[in-house]
Design a protein around this motif. Structure first.
Motif, PDB file in Angstrom:
ATOM      1  N   LEU A  81       5.047  72.421  54.173  1.00  0.00           N
ATOM      2  CA  LEU A  81       6.071  72.706  55.183  1.00  0.00           C
ATOM      3  C   LEU A  81       6.521  71.460  55.927  1.00  0.00           C
ATOM      4  O   LEU A  81       7.718  71.309  56.224  1.00  0.00           O
ATOM      5  CB  LEU A  81       5.573  73.762  56.165  1.00  0.00           C
ATOM      6  CG  LEU A  81       5.440  75.162  55.584  1.00  0.00           C
ATOM      7  CD1 LEU A  81       4.917  76.143  56.630  1.00  0.00           C
ATOM      8  CD2 LEU A  81       6.755  75.648  55.015  1.00  0.00           C
ATOM      9  N   SER A  82       5.600  70.546  56.237  1.00  0.00           N
ATOM     10  CA  SER A  82       6.018  69.318  56.917  1.00  0.00           C
ATOM     11  C   SER A  82       6.920  68.491  56.010  1.00  0.00           C
ATOM     12  O   SER A  82       7.911  67.909  56.470  1.00  0.00           O
ATOM     13  CB  SER A  82       4.815  68.505  57.375  1.00  0.00           C
ATOM     14  OG  SER A  82       4.021  68.081  56.277  1.00  0.00           O
ATOM     15  N   GLY A  83       6.608  68.446  54.719  1.00  0.00           N
ATOM     16  CA  GLY A  83       7.471  67.725  53.784  1.00  0.00           C
ATOM     17  C   GLY A  83       8.834  68.365  53.661  1.00  0.00           C
ATOM     18  O   GLY A  83       9.867  67.676  53.683  1.00  0.00           O
ATOM     19  N   LEU A  84       8.850  69.680  53.543  1.00  0.00           N
ATOM     20  CA  LEU A  84      10.113  70.399  53.403  1.00  0.00           C
ATOM     21  C   LEU A  84      10.989  70.243  54.636  1.00  0.00           C
ATOM     22  O   LEU A  84      12.172  69.877  54.535  1.00  0.00           O
ATOM     23  CB  LEU A  84       9.844  71.885  53.146  1.00  0.00           C
ATOM     24  CG  LEU A  84      11.061  72.783  53.078  1.00  0.00           C
ATOM     25  CD1 LEU A  84      11.880  72.470  51.836  1.00  0.00           C
ATOM     26  CD2 LEU A  84      10.654  74.240  53.097  1.00  0.00           C
ATOM     27  N   PHE A  85      10.427  70.486  55.808  1.00  0.00           N
ATOM     28  CA  PHE A  85      11.256  70.446  57.008  1.00  0.00           C
ATOM     29  C   PHE A  85      11.657  69.029  57.405  1.00  0.00           C
ATOM     30  O   PHE A  85      12.759  68.832  57.924  1.00  0.00           O
ATOM     31  CB  PHE A  85      10.582  71.183  58.170  1.00  0.00           C
ATOM     32  CG  PHE A  85      10.632  72.674  57.995  1.00  0.00           C
ATOM     33  CD1 PHE A  85      11.840  73.341  57.946  1.00  0.00           C
ATOM     34  CD2 PHE A  85       9.473  73.409  57.843  1.00  0.00           C
ATOM     35  CE1 PHE A  85      11.904  74.711  57.762  1.00  0.00           C
ATOM     36  CE2 PHE A  85       9.514  74.784  57.650  1.00  0.00           C
ATOM     37  CZ  PHE A  85      10.735  75.436  57.617  1.00  0.00           C
TER      38      PHE A  85
END
Length: 79
Positions: free
Chosen positions: A23-27
């Motif tokens: 999620l940190s990579g995606l956002f």
């Protein structure tokens, strides 16, 4: 520490790491785009999010597990 408690702790650490990493990579990619600064932002966001995810998993995991058990019992009760 009991084997069950160690398993719960390891599960919380691994699952929160995976979810936080994705999620940190995606956002951060959605926010910045795939720019040269994105990997640093991803690492920073992951370092910030993983402890929060772990704490949430440790504290909310047991009640969520009980709720899930209760809901599945309610669904499969006597007919």
């Amino acid at each position: 520490m009991s084997a069950r408690r160690r398993e719960d702790l390891l599960n919380a650490l691994l699952l929160s790491a995976l979810i936080s990493l994705v999620l940190s990579g995606l956002f951060s990619a959605l926010d910045l785009g795939l720019t040269p600064g994105w990997p640093a932002a991803w690492a920073r966001d992951f370092a910030f999010g993983w402890p929060i995810g772990t704490a949430l998993s440790l504290f909310l995991g047991p009640p969520i597990r009980r709720l899930s058990a209760w809901l599945t019992q309610a669904q499969t009760g006597p007919r």
